[in-house]
Design an enzyme around this catalytic site. Structure first.
Site, PDB file in Angstrom:
ATOM      1  N   GLN A  85      47.265  38.521  39.974  1.00  0.00           N
ATOM      2  CA  GLN A  85      47.642  39.939  39.928  1.00  0.00           C
ATOM      3  C   GLN A  85      47.257  40.612  41.245  1.00  0.00           C
ATOM      4  O   GLN A  85      47.586  41.771  41.478  1.00  0.00           O
ATOM      5  CB  GLN A  85      46.934  40.649  38.773  1.00  0.00           C
ATOM      6  CG  GLN A  85      47.291  40.084  37.406  1.00  0.00           C
ATOM      7  CD  GLN A  85      46.389  40.653  36.337  1.00  0.00           C
ATOM      8  OE1 GLN A  85      46.663  41.678  35.729  1.00  0.00           O
ATOM      9  NE2 GLN A  85      45.276  39.979  36.117  1.00  0.00           N
ATOM     10  N   VAL A  87      47.173  41.307  45.279  1.00  0.00           N
ATOM     11  CA  VAL A  87      48.248  41.407  46.275  1.00  0.00           C
ATOM     12  C   VAL A  87      47.726  41.064  47.672  1.00  0.00           C
ATOM     13  O   VAL A  87      48.406  41.285  48.672  1.00  0.00           O
ATOM     14  CB  VAL A  87      48.859  42.841  46.251  1.00  0.00           C
ATOM     15  CG1 VAL A  87      49.503  43.102  44.893  1.00  0.00           C
ATOM     16  CG2 VAL A  87      47.793  43.904  46.556  1.00  0.00           C
ATOM     17  N   ASP A  88      46.501  40.471  47.713  1.00  0.00           N
ATOM     18  CA  ASP A  88      45.810  40.295  49.001  1.00  0.00           C
ATOM     19  C   ASP A  88      46.108  38.967  49.703  1.00  0.00           C
ATOM     20  O   ASP A  88      45.681  38.767  50.837  1.00  0.00           O
ATOM     21  CB  ASP A  88      44.279  40.452  48.796  1.00  0.00           C
ATOM     22  CG  ASP A  88      43.734  39.527  47.697  1.00  0.00           C
ATOM     23  OD1 ASP A  88      42.825  39.956  46.956  1.00  0.00           O
ATOM     24  OD2 ASP A  88      44.234  38.383  47.568  1.00  0.00           O
ATOM     25  N   HIS A 103      52.105  40.590  41.067  1.00  0.00           N
ATOM     26  CA  HIS A 103      52.252  42.015  41.424  1.00  0.00           C
ATOM     27  C   HIS A 103      52.655  42.180  42.883  1.00  0.00           C
ATOM     28  O   HIS A 103      52.457  43.241  43.468  1.00  0.00           O
ATOM     29  CB  HIS A 103      50.940  42.781  41.129  1.00  0.00           C
ATOM     30  CG  HIS A 103      50.651  42.895  39.665  1.00  0.00           C
ATOM     31  ND1 HIS A 103      49.412  43.224  39.175  1.00  0.00           N
ATOM     32  CD2 HIS A 103      51.451  42.698  38.583  1.00  0.00           C
ATOM     33  CE1 HIS A 103      49.458  43.247  37.836  1.00  0.00           C
ATOM     34  NE2 HIS A 103      50.685  42.917  37.458  1.00  0.00           N
ATOM     35  N   GLY A 171      38.416  36.904  36.388  1.00  0.00           N
ATOM     36  CA  GLY A 171      38.298  38.144  37.150  1.00  0.00           C
ATOM     37  C   GLY A 171      39.326  39.192  36.820  1.00  0.00           C
ATOM     38  O   GLY A 171      39.722  39.971  37.686  1.00  0.00           O
ATOM     39  N   ASN A 197      34.327  35.958  33.558  1.00  0.00           N
ATOM     40  CA  ASN A 197      34.176  37.377  33.875  1.00  0.00           C
ATOM     41  C   ASN A 197      32.740  37.772  33.511  1.00  0.00           C
ATOM     42  O   ASN A 197      32.277  37.430  32.424  1.00  0.00           O
ATOM     43  CB  ASN A 197      35.164  38.193  33.020  1.00  0.00           C
ATOM     44  CG  ASN A 197      35.300  39.630  33.513  1.00  0.00           C
ATOM     45  OD1 ASN A 197      34.318  40.265  33.882  1.00  0.00           O
ATOM     46  ND2 ASN A 197      36.522  40.129  33.536  1.00  0.00           N
TER      47      ASN A 197
HETATM   48  N1  APR Z   1      33.932  37.665  39.245  1.00  0.00           N
HETATM   49  C1  APR Z   1      34.691  37.737  38.105  1.00  0.00           C
HETATM   50  N2  APR Z   1      35.097  38.896  37.544  1.00  0.00           N
HETATM   51  C2  APR Z   1      34.704  40.034  38.150  1.00  0.00           C
HETATM   52  C3  APR Z   1      33.917  40.050  39.321  1.00  0.00           C
HETATM   53  C4  APR Z   1      33.538  38.798  39.873  1.00  0.00           C
HETATM   54  N3  APR Z   1      32.781  38.717  40.997  1.00  0.00           N
HETATM   55  N4  APR Z   1      33.695  41.347  39.678  1.00  0.00           N
HETATM   56  C5  APR Z   1      34.341  42.113  38.763  1.00  0.00           C
HETATM   57  N5  APR Z   1      34.930  41.319  37.841  1.00  0.00           N
HETATM   58  C6  APR Z   1      35.775  41.703  36.696  1.00  0.00           C
HETATM   59  C7  APR Z   1      35.460  43.021  36.070  1.00  0.00           C
HETATM   60  O1  APR Z   1      34.499  42.838  35.031  1.00  0.00           O
HETATM   61  C8  APR Z   1      36.827  43.427  35.492  1.00  0.00           C
HETATM   62  O2  APR Z   1      36.998  42.894  34.184  1.00  0.00           O
HETATM   63  O3  APR Z   1      37.079  41.829  37.237  1.00  0.00           O
HETATM   64  C9  APR Z   1      37.821  42.735  36.429  1.00  0.00           C
HETATM   65  C10 APR Z   1      38.529  43.706  37.368  1.00  0.00           C
HETATM   66  O4  APR Z   1      39.347  44.527  36.569  1.00  0.00           O
HETATM   67  P1  APR Z   1      40.416  45.475  37.297  1.00  0.00           P
HETATM   68  O5  APR Z   1      39.762  46.169  38.434  1.00  0.00           O
HETATM   69  O6  APR Z   1      41.110  46.267  36.209  1.00  0.00           O
HETATM   70  O7  APR Z   1      41.435  44.458  37.951  1.00  0.00           O
HETATM   71  P2  APR Z   1      42.613  43.669  37.266  1.00  0.00           P
HETATM   72  O8  APR Z   1      42.254  43.220  35.885  1.00  0.00           O
HETATM   73  O9  APR Z   1      43.035  42.642  38.238  1.00  0.00           O
HETATM   74  O10 APR Z   1      43.770  44.782  37.162  1.00  0.00           O
HETATM   75  C11 APR Z   1      45.061  44.286  36.840  1.00  0.00           C
HETATM   76  O11 APR Z   1      45.927  46.485  37.117  1.00  0.00           O
HETATM   77  O12 APR Z   1      45.307  48.142  38.494  1.00  0.00           O
HETATM   78  C12 APR Z   1      46.375  47.311  38.180  1.00  0.00           C
HETATM   79  O13 APR Z   1      48.075  46.247  39.396  1.00  0.00           O
HETATM   80  C13 APR Z   1      46.702  46.446  39.348  1.00  0.00           C
HETATM   81  O14 APR Z   1      46.688  44.049  39.575  1.00  0.00           O
HETATM   82  C14 APR Z   1      45.995  45.156  39.019  1.00  0.00           C
HETATM   83  C15 APR Z   1      46.078  45.147  37.522  1.00  0.00           C
END
Ligand code: APR
Length: 229
Positions: A85, A87-88, A103, A171, A197
């Protein structure tokens, strides 16, 4: 194998997750207010500058041990598809192939009107740049809130998910669909499902195995256990 990654997989590279508070000039905005077509139409300069700031930040970071572990694992299993998900582009920089950019990719430029990818030679300078083909504003090639996943990416992700033996969600908060539904879908095909996570998420109860650890720690440890070189 399928590994679905979210912002948490890049957190250990120093890329803030979506739930991290935004910093500096962007602290006053939530991503949900900037990453939408409506926000871009209303204020193209602001949205473009936010992506330019994120591109700058991402261009300064490196893949972390979790990205490298997945690239290494891929060389030892029959098939490993990374559905990200993020985009980096960090999975590809770590050497992963067969990466589904669910994404999109922040470094891609796209004509807002024609939705076609533009080469840098097709951009007229500006913030945002203009499409040399039709004069429309240029946007980043990412999927915004309210937009659908590119058909090819969705098809590839669903194929891999329905055929895999092991599905790892690493993550991700698993709150944005359709990505958030993929672990359960894999479970319905009797795949072994795993969540990595540090915190509980909406899919923790559905996962067969939950690893409460950071990706940069759990993934290298897992790969060390799996690979007998
Ligand atoms: N290792 C594993 N998990 C981690 C770490 C880590 N070092 N640090 C944080 N996390 C977890 C957090 O607990 C959280 O559950 O990563 C998750 C990040 O959640 P979000 O910031 O919501 O990211 P993501 O789930 O990828 O969001 C999905 O939503 O905002 C939109 O399009 C955007 O691609 C993104 C999508």
């Amino acid at each position: 194998m399928v590994v679905l990654t979210g912002a948490g997989a890049s957190a250990d590279s120093g890329v803030p997750t979506f739930r991290d508070a935004q910093t500096g000039l962007w602290a006053q905005f939530r991503p949900q207010e900037l990453a939408t077509p409506e926000a871009f139409v209303a204020n193209p300069e602001r949205v473009w500058q936010w992506y330019a700031w994120r591109r700058e930040l991402i261009s300064k970071v490196e893949p972390n041990a979790g990205h490298y572990a997945l690239a290494r694992l891929q060389r030892h299993v029959g098939q490993l598809t990374v559905i990200t998900q993020n985009v980096d582009g960090l999975h590809q920089r770590a050497g992963s192939t067969d990466v589904v950019e669910f994404h999109g990719n922040i470094f891609v430029n796209q004509c807002f009107a024609e939705s076609v990818v533009l080469q840098s030679s097709e951009l007229e300078d500006g913030e945002p740049p203009q499409c040399r083909r039709c004069g429309s504003a240029v946007r980043p090639g990412v999927v915004w809130f309210g937009e659908s996943i590119p058909a090819a990416a969705l098809d590839q992700a669903l194929q891999a998910t329905t055929q895999c033996d092991v599905f790892i969600a690493a993550g991700t908060a698993a709150e944005v669909y359709p990505a958030a539904g993929l672990l359960a879908q894999a479970g319905e095909q009797d795949a072994l499902t795993v969540e990595i996570n540090p915190e509980a998420t909406a899919i923790s109860d559905a996962a067969d195995i939950v690893v409460r650890a950071r990706c940069a720690v759990a993934l290298p440890t897992l790969v060390e256990q799996l690979i007998v070189e």
